[in-house]
Design an enzyme around this catalytic site. Structure first.
Site, PDB file in Angstrom:
ATOM      1  N   ASN A 176      24.236   4.644  97.680  1.00  0.00           N
ATOM      2  CA  ASN A 176      23.680   3.517  98.447  1.00  0.00           C
ATOM      3  C   ASN A 176      22.598   2.760  97.665  1.00  0.00           C
ATOM      4  OD1 ASN A 176      21.920   2.903 101.588  1.00  0.00           O
ATOM      5  ND2 ASN A 176      23.581   1.736 100.710  1.00  0.00           N
ATOM      6  N   CYS A 228      28.973   3.897  99.919  1.00  0.00           N
ATOM      7  CA  CYS A 228      29.283   4.396  98.574  1.00  0.00           C
ATOM      8  C   CYS A 228      28.606   5.756  98.408  1.00  0.00           C
ATOM      9  CB  CYS A 228      28.866   3.399  97.489  1.00  0.00           C
ATOM     10  SG  CYS A 228      27.095   3.059  97.412  1.00  0.00           S
ATOM     11  N   CYS A 270      23.921   1.005  94.485  1.00  0.00           N
ATOM     12  CA  CYS A 270      24.666   0.037  93.651  1.00  0.00           C
ATOM     13  C   CYS A 270      25.735  -0.706  94.454  1.00  0.00           C
ATOM     14  CB  CYS A 270      25.314   0.738  92.458  1.00  0.00           C
ATOM     15  SG  CYS A 270      24.135   1.496  91.318  1.00  0.00           S
ATOM     16  N   ARG A 271      26.847  -0.045  94.731  1.00  0.00           N
ATOM     17  CA  ARG A 271      27.991  -0.764  95.287  1.00  0.00           C
ATOM     18  C   ARG A 271      27.832  -1.173  96.747  1.00  0.00           C
ATOM     19  NH1 ARG A 271      32.102   3.765  93.722  1.00  0.00           N
ATOM     20  NH2 ARG A 271      30.161   4.901  94.137  1.00  0.00           N
ATOM     21  N   SER A 272      27.453  -0.224  97.636  1.00  0.00           N
ATOM     22  CA  SER A 272      27.413  -0.618  99.052  1.00  0.00           C
ATOM     23  C   SER A 272      26.272  -1.587  99.378  1.00  0.00           C
ATOM     24  CB  SER A 272      27.426   0.605  99.981  1.00  0.00           C
ATOM     25  OG  SER A 272      26.325   1.441  99.783  1.00  0.00           O
ATOM     26  N   ASP A 297      32.451   2.723  90.033  1.00  0.00           N
ATOM     27  CA  ASP A 297      31.029   3.060  90.091  1.00  0.00           C
ATOM     28  C   ASP A 297      30.339   2.548  88.819  1.00  0.00           C
ATOM     29  OD1 ASP A 297      28.560   4.221  90.179  1.00  0.00           O
ATOM     30  OD2 ASP A 297      29.294   6.226  90.689  1.00  0.00           O
TER      31      ASP A 297
HETATM   32  P1  4NP Z   1      26.538   3.859  94.073  1.00  0.00           P
HETATM   33  O1  4NP Z   1      26.243   4.308  92.562  1.00  0.00           O
HETATM   34  O2  4NP Z   1      27.305   4.981  94.724  1.00  0.00           O
HETATM   35  O3  4NP Z   1      27.363   2.630  93.896  1.00  0.00           O
HETATM   36  O4  4NP Z   1      25.200   3.592  94.732  1.00  0.00           O
HETATM   37  C1  4NP Z   1      25.663   5.529  92.233  1.00  0.00           C
HETATM   38  C2  4NP Z   1      24.303   5.707  92.363  1.00  0.00           C
HETATM   39  C3  4NP Z   1      23.734   6.899  91.980  1.00  0.00           C
HETATM   40  C4  4NP Z   1      24.525   7.928  91.509  1.00  0.00           C
HETATM   41  C5  4NP Z   1      25.889   7.743  91.401  1.00  0.00           C
HETATM   42  C6  4NP Z   1      26.451   6.554  91.769  1.00  0.00           C
HETATM   43  N1  4NP Z   1      23.933   9.145  91.099  1.00  0.00           N
HETATM   44  O5  4NP Z   1      24.666  10.017  90.598  1.00  0.00           O
HETATM   45  O6  4NP Z   1      22.724   9.313  91.262  1.00  0.00           O
END
Ligand code: 4NP
Length: 149
Positions: free
Chosen positions: A10, A7, A12-14, A120
């Site tokens: 790294n 993702c 939340c989703r992955s 997201d």
């Molecule tokens: P992820 O979520 O891609 O599912 O881990 C996010 C985590 C952090 C950010 C965006 C999405 N950020 O903008 O910091």
């Protein structure tokens, strides 16, 4: 079979996808799988997963253990399948110099759901994390079934 979930951050989703798939594989008693996750971005490298993701997974008996890392060139040789959480992540992977396009797939597409993103949840409310887990649990069953047959 080595699977890398990817993702943006790294956190939340992955990491959730990694934990859900590992939990499924353990419950099914399937051997020979290596599961990992990484982010296309580097903002959160070295950090544990988002506390909201950890809590939502724990509610379902799934433990998230990952420490954030960024995708690296070797991932394209070390993993058989690189599963992007959304289309932007997929496009970022394909834009990498080391990319092996044959190994890169959109998770929901491989799960037979069409060209859809895992949304997201980072900037949303806690409910978003449950929605992500619903998608990941459903999709992981289909993906694992496909790989076993
Ligand atoms: P992820 O979520 O891609 O599912 O881990 C996010 C985590 C952090 C950010 C965006 C999405 N950020 O903008 O910091």
């Amino acid at each position: 079979m080595r699977i890398l979930f990817v993702c943006l951050g790294n956190i939340c989703r992955s990491p959730s996808a990694e934990a859900v798939m590992r939990d499924l594989i353990e419950r099914e008693g399937v051997e020979g799988f290596v599961i990992d996750s990484a982010g296309t971005g580097d903002w959160h490298v070295g950090k544990p997963a988002d506390s909201r993701a950890i809590a939502a997974a724990a509610d379902r008996g799934v433990t998230i253990t990952s420490t954030a890392r960024q995708v690296r060139p070797e991932d394209f040789s070390e993993f058989d399948l690189i599963l992007a959480m959304d289309r932007a992540n997929r496009d970022s992977l394909l834009a990498m110099e080391a990319a092996d396009p044959g190994r890169v797939h959109l998770f929901r597409e491989l799960a037979g759901e069409g060209e859809l993103d895992v949304p997201d949840p980072y900037f949303g409310d806690d409910g978003g994390f449950g929605e992500v887990l619903d998608i990941l649990e459903r999709g992981s069953i289909t993906v694992l079934d496909g790989l076993r047959n």
